[in-house]
Design a protein around this motif. Structure first.
Motif, short mmCIF file in Angstrom:
data_model
loop_
_atom_site.label_atom_id
_atom_site.label_comp_id
_atom_site.label_asym_id
_atom_site.label_seq_id
_atom_site.Cartn_x
_atom_site.Cartn_y
_atom_site.Cartn_z
N ASP A 244 11.28 -57.71 -3.82
CA ASP A 244 11.27 -56.37 -4.43
C ASP A 244 9.88 -55.74 -4.31
O ASP A 244 9.36 -55.18 -5.26
CB ASP A 244 11.71 -56.46 -5.90
CG ASP A 244 10.95 -57.55 -6.64
OD1 ASP A 244 9.93 -58.01 -6.10
OD2 ASP A 244 11.37 -57.95 -7.73
N PHE A 245 9.28 -55.86 -3.14
CA PHE A 245 8.00 -55.21 -2.85
C PHE A 245 6.91 -55.62 -3.82
O PHE A 245 6.15 -54.78 -4.29
CB PHE A 245 8.15 -53.69 -2.86
CG PHE A 245 8.98 -53.20 -1.73
CD1 PHE A 245 8.44 -53.00 -0.49
CD2 PHE A 245 10.34 -53.01 -1.90
CE1 PHE A 245 9.22 -52.59 0.57
CE2 PHE A 245 11.12 -52.60 -0.85
CZ PHE A 245 10.56 -52.39 0.39
N PRO B 289 -2.98 -41.85 3.46
CA PRO B 289 -3.90 -41.29 2.47
C PRO B 289 -3.76 -42.07 1.16
O PRO B 289 -2.64 -42.21 0.66
CB PRO B 289 -3.38 -39.85 2.30
CG PRO B 289 -2.40 -39.62 3.39
CD PRO B 289 -1.90 -40.95 3.83
N VAL B 290 -4.88 -42.61 0.66
CA VAL B 290 -4.83 -43.33 -0.62
C VAL B 290 -5.68 -42.54 -1.61
O VAL B 290 -6.86 -42.30 -1.34
CB VAL B 290 -5.41 -44.76 -0.47
CG1 VAL B 290 -5.34 -45.48 -1.81
CG2 VAL B 290 -4.67 -45.52 0.60
N PRO B 291 -5.09 -42.10 -2.71
CA PRO B 291 -5.88 -41.32 -3.69
C PRO B 291 -7.11 -42.10 -4.11
O PRO B 291 -7.02 -43.30 -4.37
CB PRO B 291 -4.91 -41.13 -4.85
CG PRO B 291 -3.54 -41.48 -4.34
CD PRO B 291 -3.71 -42.31 -3.12
N GLY B 292 -8.24 -41.42 -4.14
CA GLY B 292 -9.46 -42.06 -4.63
C GLY B 292 -10.19 -42.91 -3.61
O GLY B 292 -11.23 -43.48 -3.92
N GLU B 293 -9.69 -42.99 -2.37
CA GLU B 293 -10.40 -43.78 -1.36
C GLU B 293 -10.97 -42.83 -0.30
O GLU B 293 -10.27 -41.98 0.22
CB GLU B 293 -9.44 -44.76 -0.67
CG GLU B 293 -8.93 -45.86 -1.57
CD GLU B 293 -10.00 -46.92 -1.88
OE1 GLU B 293 -11.07 -46.91 -1.23
OE2 GLU B 293 -9.77 -47.72 -2.79
N LYS C 229 6.46 -41.18 9.18
CA LYS C 229 6.76 -42.59 9.37
C LYS C 229 5.94 -43.43 8.43
O LYS C 229 4.83 -43.07 8.10
CB LYS C 229 6.38 -42.99 10.80
CG LYS C 229 7.56 -43.12 11.68
CD LYS C 229 7.13 -43.02 13.09
CE LYS C 229 6.59 -44.30 13.64
NZ LYS C 229 6.59 -44.30 15.07
N ALA C 230 6.44 -44.56 8.06
CA ALA C 230 5.67 -45.45 7.21
C ALA C 230 4.52 -45.99 8.04
O ALA C 230 4.68 -46.95 8.76
CB ALA C 230 6.54 -46.58 6.74
N SER C 231 3.34 -45.34 7.92
CA SER C 231 2.28 -45.74 8.84
C SER C 231 1.77 -47.12 8.50
O SER C 231 1.26 -47.83 9.33
CB SER C 231 1.14 -44.75 8.79
OG SER C 231 0.50 -44.88 7.55
N GLN C 232 1.92 -47.52 7.20
CA GLN C 232 1.40 -48.84 6.90
C GLN C 232 2.22 -49.91 7.60
O GLN C 232 1.89 -51.06 7.54
CB GLN C 232 1.33 -49.12 5.42
CG GLN C 232 2.61 -48.87 4.68
CD GLN C 232 2.61 -47.48 4.13
OE1 GLN C 232 2.49 -46.53 4.88
NE2 GLN C 232 2.72 -47.33 2.83
N ASP D 230 -1.96 -57.14 2.45
CA ASP D 230 -1.40 -56.47 1.27
C ASP D 230 -2.31 -55.39 0.69
O ASP D 230 -1.93 -54.70 -0.25
CB ASP D 230 -1.11 -57.50 0.17
CG ASP D 230 0.10 -58.34 0.53
OD1 ASP D 230 1.00 -57.80 1.19
OD2 ASP D 230 0.14 -59.53 0.17
N ILE D 231 -3.51 -55.26 1.24
CA ILE D 231 -4.40 -54.23 0.71
C ILE D 231 -3.71 -52.88 0.90
O ILE D 231 -3.14 -52.60 1.95
CB ILE D 231 -5.73 -54.24 1.51
CG1 ILE D 231 -6.46 -55.55 1.27
CG2 ILE D 231 -6.61 -53.07 1.12
CD1 ILE D 231 -7.23 -55.65 0.01
N PHE D 232 -3.78 -52.02 -0.12
CA PHE D 232 -3.18 -50.68 -0.08
C PHE D 232 -1.66 -50.70 -0.02
O PHE D 232 -1.05 -49.68 0.24
CB PHE D 232 -3.70 -49.85 1.11
CG PHE D 232 -5.17 -49.57 1.06
CD1 PHE D 232 -5.73 -48.94 -0.05
CD2 PHE D 232 -6.01 -49.94 2.09
CE1 PHE D 232 -7.10 -48.68 -0.10
CE2 PHE D 232 -7.37 -49.69 2.05
CZ PHE D 232 -7.91 -49.05 0.94
N SER D 233 -1.02 -51.87 -0.23
CA SER D 233 0.45 -51.85 -0.32
C SER D 233 0.80 -51.39 -1.72
O SER D 233 0.34 -51.99 -2.69
CB SER D 233 1.04 -53.24 -0.10
OG SER D 233 0.98 -53.58 1.25
N PRO D 234 1.63 -50.34 -1.85
CA PRO D 234 1.97 -49.89 -3.21
C PRO D 234 2.72 -51.01 -3.92
O PRO D 234 3.51 -51.72 -3.31
CB PRO D 234 2.89 -48.67 -2.96
CG PRO D 234 3.27 -48.73 -1.53
CD PRO D 234 2.28 -49.57 -0.81
#
Length: 1263
Positions: free
Chosen positions: A506-507, A578-582, A599-602, A687-691
């Motif tokens: 579940d992500f 785009p990550v808010p605050g980075e 597209k899901a760029s990640q 996993d960095i920046f994975s919501p």
């Protein structure tokens, strides 16, 4: 599959004397394999010959080798002209039956001169079917329809049309220079400056294709299967035949053979008819019944056997043709039967019903791999199962989309349905469970399967024992993306929650780990640069992982540890996330990043981060020492990179004992974010920046460093990789010729296709803009066709099967035709059938009764294309119609048609399309013949063969041609062993071998190898693939050297035509091609024609290399020679002067040392210096030797005359230099006298598709 006995002789050359260099090649390749030198001999067991006695023909002898299986002798006999009609027989040695699957060396008493007797066996239903299928294959053996229809791994080859049969033999007949004048004049459309781009010559009609009609009909009878009482008389099945003489006969296949019965179409009478002739072979019976069959079948077999084996061997993966001529649809019992039974019952005639794909894929991976024979066996098994699996998965995916497979959850809506067919699981690329809702919904769900496939490829390449991946194939068909996977044993009986024991379903909310998985994945972390890290689960407990949270571990009922859902194997690309605050580094911000992409760029990765795949970091300059180098305080990545390089060199020079250097290493490692303090070892946390993924407090520093690493990588891509690509294009280090080769070049540098807009912007801003014209055109064409493909995909999803050809032709008209308002033709019964259709619940995915496609107009479509180009590639296209695009960017409509057809699987009719007509649309429904799947799959590698190949190349580059040649021969044997006869890598191997034989003066061997390379490239890559064009050029050179002038010319004309079709005239490679054509024409005294090509080459060279380049000087010289032959001395003098000026500025006044390399200044045949007073002119044709010498020069093959002593010194020098560091070696090489040779204009290996390091062995040293 090519079997040993059937193998062209040169592939089976014995390698007796080649021992010592082989060892040494292996030492370079893989220090771990000390014993391998001896093992190679095992494979090269000496062959012996046996005598074969078959009924009804003279005994003959056959060369066999001890590793072959008895089965392979069967195959050879089924292929030979005089025994091809037998399928059901066994081989007896001294009265004992030989087992099909035993190796010959294990057969007692089998030796040189043994006699094997062919004994006919009784038939079973299965054997009778195989026999009928084989006879049908023999009757169709010259018919290309299977290749045009893309079935059974058949593909096209046209080389024989241009060489008139086999090159080796014809060479002896055509020795003289008597040539018909017609041979030299090319068709109008091939001449320089012609605007016409016809399509029909792409697939010239081969005269062997008008097949001789042996029978009118051969089909299964309606009386099948035999009733019980006839079964007990031995009847197996009934056939119905109409002979060429229009006689209708009914045939019984019984256990003892075939005979005529007295049945008719409406009356069953199984009694034998007269003549009462029982024959064990259907062919022999038909010979008796029909004189026409007897005569034509014999001719057909003679022709079949004369064809080059490479024209008829099946390819490992299906290649589809985007054009085909109009073909008659003939009756074919086997094809009809295949369509009904879907071939599952006796898939490839394997015992048992369907194949357990998962078991086969995993068992082959578990095979032992301690020594070379074991590894070869393992790699061959893996490759074979993968190619079979890909073929089965493709068939299944098409059946699913066409609505021919029942879903396992039929009550759910179509997008959510899943399917199982032939033990393969199929799912559609839609976002059904809102997994991807934050990343772009269906668009992201469409991309995820390819990322998953990339993950599978990567883990397969690392090949860790005990860790298993699923067989995965991604098929795009009719606008849908289908993922086909092998099935984990037991997964269908359990719920997913219970079975996942590693990772998260579940992500990242609930995450579990497992020690065995950690241990297995830890082994992949170094080659894949993945960091072992901790995350928090929903109960705030720390869980350790060594992959992304997405990656799931499941233990199957077979006890194997499987990993699946590998779509986030690599970290995200921050430029598209785009990550808010980075904040991103300033290089990225300057270029307008981060950009949100649909597209899901990640899900995608800048693969420059794992550039070498499983390779050691220290050895790759573009590996991550690069990305992070930019993070040093100095700011600009380039200076940081230089610093790291400098450090690395200092360290390399030192052996690490000095404490100061240890300090330096530690600082360098810290600067680039390495996890080790003694070596560059950079790992990324996927996993960095994975919501949804949370990290424990204790890891915050590490997480901060990891975020910085990803930012540096994003900046590195923009500041180093993309400018590096453009620089390579300016220097012609890479020469893309079409969209596919450009994409390949970008991917090799880890640049994702979504950066195409950035690459084009950089090209536009480049100071060398004109020298990048070809790259810009290819890039724009690629950008337009990719955007059109994205639109076409959704457009097709709304079309039902009956409207498919109308919809596709309408789309092509809107995309390419100048006709302003094309109208779509809806299927005729559209209005009537509306009511009736509403009630059908379970429809194939496409049947959404949707006619929205019919109202698309060209203006709308082009507006959408420009919009898509802006959204996806961030590039502004300045065109509103196809004609504006062609005008503004200098594109060709025929090229755009080729690109869109290859990308979407469309097959169009082979005819001349009037794209520019404003009175009628270019395409009608009848012009769209088919739509094929576009298939992505894993490509298993032959590792040992590849090591040999690389060592061979290294030897050649050091000047040891003979040793290099032996190693490459060895590599060829191993490639054949693993891949069978047909493969892209074998093709590269053959090309290099041909070049080496040519340099060593063995023209016949060069011709034979290059002919195979051309055939293979046509069959495996496509008849107009840029690689094939290159191969044609090489073959023409070797033909010319063997005095086959007219063949050389027709090959060069073919290459020029293909290039005009694929790109157009304005390409740097065209200069090389035209120089070749001009020189050959000069050699046959066609001076005016020759000048047209040479002057075009001069113009193109000047544009792409600049007016002061050595290539341009050489071009001037070639033009001058033709003017001289025409006695137009003023023009000749003018060109020689220009050439001389360039040489003088580039290399100084000709001195003795340099003169050898810059041969063009005073080549043989150019006569005295041109400024001397002329004696009375005497005109003779230029000598063939002088033309050949010039041909060698322009193709980058130089013969440098050296004495024996020079040779020794040179070899010693080369050996010494080889010890030095890579960097310094490159610097030194520039000072060697050899370096002044004009680099081959686009050495063939520059194309992306070759194995790395395949640069040309230019200088050949002859004492």
């Amino acid at each position: 599959m090519l079997l040993n006995g059937d193998c062209p002789e040169s592939l089976k050359k014995e390698e007796g004397a080649a021992e010592p260099p082989r060892e040494n090649g292996l030492d370079e390749a893989d220090p771990g394999d000390e014993t391998t030198g001896q093992e190679v001999i095992v494979i090269q067991d000496t062959g012996f010959s046996v005598k074969i006695l078959a009924p009804g023909i003279e005994p003959f002898s056959l060369q066999v080798s001890p590793q072959e299986m008895v089965q392979e002798i069967h195959q050879v006999l089924m292929d030979r002209e005089d025994t091809c009609h037998r399928t059901c027989f066994s081989l007896h040695l001294d009265g004992n039956v030989l087992d099909h699957f035993s190796e010959l060396r294990s057969v007692e008493g089998l030796q040189e001169g043994s006699v094997l007797r062919v004994v006919e066996e009784p038939y079973t239903v299965r054997e009778a079917r195989i026999h009928v299928r084989h006879v049908r294959d023999l009757l169709k053996s010259l018919d290309p329809s299977d290749a045009f229809n893309g079935v059974d791994c058949n593909s096209l080859s046209f080389l024989s049309v241009f060489t008139d049969g086999d090159l080796g033999d014809s060479g002896k007949r055509k020795k003289g220079l008597e040539m018909d004048p017609i041979d030299c004049t090319p068709p109008e459309y091939i001449l320089p400056g012609s605007r016409e781009r016809p399509l029909c010559p792409l697939q010239p009609q081969n005269r062997d294709w008008k097949p001789l009609q042996c029978l009118k009909v051969l089909t299964m009878s309606g009386w099948n299967p035999p009733p019980g009482n006839r079964k007990m008389h031995g009847d197996l099945m009934y056939l119905f035949v109409i002979t060429a003489e229009d006689r209708q006969v009914s045939i019984t296949a019984s256990t003892r053979g075939f005979y005529l019965n007295q049945s008719t179409a409406y009356h069953f009478n199984p009694k034998p008819a007269s003549p009462r002739f029982l024959s064990h072979s259907l062919v022999e019976l038909l010979n008796q019944v029909s004189p026409a069959f007897r005569k034509n079948f014999a001719v057909l077999q003679r022709k079949r056997v004369q064809r080059h084996p490479f024209e008829r061997i099946a390819t490992p993966f299906q290649v589809y043709s985007w054009t085909a001529p109009q073909a008659e649809h003939a009756m074919d019992c086997v094809r009809a039967e295949d369509a009904y039974t879907s071939r599952l019952g006796y898939e490839e005639h394997i015992p048992g019903q369907t194949r357990d794909w998962n078991e086969e894929l995993q068992t082959t991976r578990e095979l032992p791999r301690k020594n070379l024979p074991e590894r070869l066996l393992r790699e061959r098994a893996i490759f074979k199962v993968h190619s079979d699996f890909t073929a089965a998965a493709t068939r299944g995916a098409m059946a699913v989309i066409d609505g021919n497979v029942m879903a396992i959850n039929p009550s759910e809506e179509t997008k959510m349905q899943m399917f199982i067919w032939n033990n393969i699981f199929f799912s559609l690329g839609f976002d059904v469970r809102d997994h991807y809702k934050d990343f772009g919904g269906d668009v992201a769900a469409y991309v995820a399967p390819t990322n998953d496939l990339n993950g599978v490829r990567t883990y397969n390449a690392v090949d860790v024992e005990g860790l298993y991946t699923l067989g995965t194939v991604v098929v795009d068909y009719r606008g849908y993306r289908v993922t086909a996977q092998s099935i984990i044993p037991g997964i269908l009986e359990r719920d997913q929650e219970q079975s996942v024991i590693y990772g998260s379903i579940d992500f990242g909310k609930t995450v579990v780990s497992h020690p065995r998985y950690l241990e297995l994945l830890e082994r992949t972390s170094r080659p894949l640069k993945i960091l072992r890290h901790r995350v928090l689960n929903d109960r705030d407990e720390e869980v350790e992982l060594c992959s992304s949270v997405e990656c799931k571990g499941i233990i199957g009922n077979d006890g194997r540890h499987y990993i699946l859902d590998l779509l986030r194997t690599f970290p995200p690309d921050l430029n598209f996330l785009p990550v808010p605050g980075e904040e991103l580094p300033e290089e990225c911000a300057r270029a307008g990043f981060p950009r949100m992409q649909q597209k899901a760029s990640q899900l995608e990765t800048p693969s420059s981060l794992e550039n070498g795949g499983p390779s050691s970091l220290e050895s790759k300059s573009e590996d991550p020492p690069g990305p992070e180098a930019g993070s040093e305080e100095e700011g600009s990545s380039a200076s940081g990179l230089a610093k790291v390089k400098e450090l690395a060199e200092t360290i390399a020079a030192d052996d690490g004992t000095d404490p100061r250097s240890r300090e330096v290493i530690r600082n360098a490692c810290k600067a680039v974010g390495s996890i080790s303090s003694t070596a560059f070892d950079i790992r990324f946390n996927p996993d960095i920046f994975s919501p949804g993924v949370r990290f424990p407090e204790s890891c915050q520093d590490e997480v901060r460093d990891q975020k910085q690493l990803l930012k540096d990588a994003a900046a590195f891509l923009l500041s180093c990789q993309i400018p590096g690509l453009v620089k390579d294009c300016v220097e012609h280090a890479v020469l893309p010729m079409d969209g596919a080769t450009l994409a390949e070049v970008m991917r090799q540098r880890g640049i994702n296709m979504r950066y195409l807009g950035k690459v084009l912007e950089l090209v536009l801003r480049s100071p060398a803009r004109h020298q990048l014209d070809h790259v810009y055109k290819i890039g724009i064409g690629e950008l337009i066709t990719r955007s059109a493909k994205h639109i076409f995909k959704t457009y097709l999803q709304g079309v039902e099967l009956s409207g498919l050809s109308a919809a596709i032709s309408h789309f092509l008209n809107c995309f390419l035709s100048s006709y302003p308002n094309p109208v779509a033709h809806l299927p005729a019964d559209e209005l009537v059938s509306k009511k009736r259709n509403k009630r059908r619940k379970n429809r194939p995915p496409g049947a959404a009764d949707n006619t929205a496609w019919a109202v698309v107009t060209p203006q709308e479509l082009w507006k959408d294309i420009c919009q898509e180009a802006k959204n996806y590639f961030d590039f502004h296209l300045e065109c509103e119609t196809v004609d504006q695009a062609v005008e503004t960017y200098g594109l060709q409509k025929i090229t755009l048609l080729r690109e869109i057809s290859l990308k979407t699987g469309i097959q169009v009719l082979l005819k001349e399309y009037s794209f520019d007509s404003r009175h009628k649309p270019a395409f009608t429904e009848e012009d769209v013949l088919n739509i094929f799947p576009v298939v992505k799959h894993v490509n298993p590698k032959a590792s040992d063969a590849f090591h040999f190949f690389q060592s061979g190349q290294a030897k050649v580059q050091q000047g040891f041609l003979k040793e290099g040649c032996e190693l490459i021969n060895e590599a060829l044997n191993l490639f054949n062993n693993v891949y069978g006869a047909m493969h892209v890598e074998t093709c590269a191997c053959l090309r290099l071998l041909a070049r080496l034989h040519y340099i060593m003066g063995d023209y016949a061997e060069a011709l034979s190898n290059q002919q195979k390379a051309v055939l293979m490239s046509e069959r495996v890559m496509g008849i107009e693939h840029p690689n094939t064009i290159q191969e044609y050029m090489h073959l023409a050179l070797y033909c010319f050297a063997s005095s086959q002038l007219s063949t050389a010319l027709s090959l060069l004309y073919r290459a020029r035509y293909l290039m005009l079709l694929v790109f157009g005239e304005d390409h740097p490679e065209m200069a090389l091609l035209d120089n070749n054509i001009g020189l050959v024409l000069h050699g046959v005294m066609e001076y005016d024609l020759s000048l047209r090509f040479l002057e075009n080459a001069l113009a193109v060279s000047t544009k792409y290399h600049g007016p002061k380049a050595l290539k341009v000087a050489l071009s001037h010289h070639l033009v001058a020679r033709v003017y001289e032959s025409k006695a137009e001395f003023r023009s000749a003098l003018q060109h020689e002067k220009e050439g001389y000026t360039i040489y003088k500025t580039q290399v100084g006044r000709p001195r003795c040392g340099r003169g050898g390399a810059v041969a063009p200044c005073s080549p043989a045949g150019a006569g005295a210096p041109l400024t001397a007073p002329f004696p009375a002119p005497q005109f003779t044709a230029p000598s063939m030797a002088s033309v050949l010498e010039q041909l060698n020069v322009i193709n980058g093959i130089l013969f440098i005359p050296l004495s024996q002593k020079d040779l020794e010194n040179l070899k010693a020098e080369v050996a010494r230099r080889h010890q030095l560091q890579e960097a310094s070696r490159n610097k030194d090489r520039a000072e060697e006298p050899m370096a002044t040779e004009p680099a081959p204009a686009g050495a063939p290996e520059d194309l992306g598709s070759q194995p790395p390091a395949a640069k040309d062995p230019s200088p050949s040293v002859q004492g």
